[in-house]
Design an enzyme around this catalytic site. Sequence first.
Site, mmCIF file in Angstrom:
data_model
loop_
_atom_site.group_PDB
_atom_site.id
_atom_site.type_symbol
_atom_site.label_atom_id
_atom_site.label_comp_id
_atom_site.label_asym_id
_atom_site.label_seq_id
_atom_site.Cartn_x
_atom_site.Cartn_y
_atom_site.Cartn_z
ATOM 1 N N GLU A 12 2.201 37.245 -63.137
ATOM 2 C CA GLU A 12 3.609 37.372 -62.744
ATOM 3 C C GLU A 12 3.831 37.034 -61.258
ATOM 4 O O GLU A 12 4.970 36.861 -60.836
ATOM 5 C CB GLU A 12 4.102 38.793 -63.057
ATOM 6 C CG GLU A 12 4.133 39.060 -64.558
ATOM 7 C CD GLU A 12 4.410 40.496 -64.941
ATOM 8 O OE1 GLU A 12 5.103 40.728 -65.949
ATOM 9 O OE2 GLU A 12 3.919 41.419 -64.256
ATOM 10 N N ASP A 197 8.495 38.610 -75.759
ATOM 11 C CA ASP A 197 8.395 39.127 -77.137
ATOM 12 C C ASP A 197 9.680 39.876 -77.462
ATOM 13 O O ASP A 197 10.532 40.068 -76.598
ATOM 14 C CB ASP A 197 7.187 40.072 -77.248
ATOM 15 C CG ASP A 197 7.319 41.256 -76.315
ATOM 16 O OD1 ASP A 197 7.933 42.248 -76.709
ATOM 17 O OD2 ASP A 197 6.840 41.187 -75.164
HETATM 18 N N1 ADE Z 1 6.553 43.740 -71.315
HETATM 19 C C1 ADE Z 1 6.656 42.660 -72.105
HETATM 20 N N2 ADE Z 1 6.934 43.005 -73.363
HETATM 21 C C2 ADE Z 1 7.012 44.349 -73.377
HETATM 22 C C3 ADE Z 1 7.261 45.298 -74.391
HETATM 23 N N3 ADE Z 1 7.476 44.931 -75.649
HETATM 24 N N4 ADE Z 1 7.263 46.604 -74.051
HETATM 25 C C4 ADE Z 1 7.031 46.979 -72.778
HETATM 26 N N5 ADE Z 1 6.796 46.123 -71.787
HETATM 27 C C5 ADE Z 1 6.794 44.812 -72.076
#
Ligand code: ADE
Length: 229
Positions: A12, A197
């Site tokens: 990141e 996601d």
């Molecule tokens: N960072 C990226 N995806 C995430 C998720 N599903 N839950 C918590 N932090 C995240």
Amino acid sequence: MKLGIIGAMKIEVDAIAAALTEKKTEICGGIEYITGKIGECEVVCAVCGVGKVFAAMCAQAMIIRFAPDAVVNTGVGGSLTRELSIGDIAVSSTVVQHDMDTSALGDPVGLISGLDLVHLSADDELCNKIIAILGKMGINCRRGTIASGDQFVCDGAVKAKIVERFSAIACEMEGAAIGQVCTVNRVPFCVIRAISDNADTGACEDFPTFAAKAAKNSAEAVITLAGSF
Ligand code: ADE
């Protein structure tokens, strides 16, 4: 302008560290801070580690040691809305800690007792600048509440609860801790999260597949932001 930039993971922050001129490093409180310049803007950036405690430690040490004028938290997040797909970007209007819970004592879930607030406001000017940059990059973005907690969300029911309680558009694990430290220290902040996601059962496969590319897009927007000062 001195801009503080924090990411939880190396992926990141890597692109930001690579963009710095006059680069120096310094360790403070066990965290490495990289200082340098992007154009005329002084930058201090750090990889804080995953979760709210590391994020808060990093932000507080950064503010005491380097006195940034503003702090940006960049990285990836899970989408909580159909309006944000993998590769899109969420920009904070407010941040909340979805796992802060003194409701047994009659408080609303998410209340930060010492501040008596659930939602902490991000800096409008900083966030609007990022949104304009994302527009020019052709990246779909939304501004809204970003929810943080010490939990990787990969379950439809958990996701639904966070949306129901906070109307959040993305979830992650650090932004609201950085927001709390910045609020207490009166430092303007912004959280920018590229979607890796959908915070559902597919998240465990999507995150490793899409996180690196998403993180890079978020970092590139922040590099452009720094270059604009
Ligand atoms: N960072 C990226 N995806 C995430 C998720 N599903 N839950 C918590 N932090 C995240």
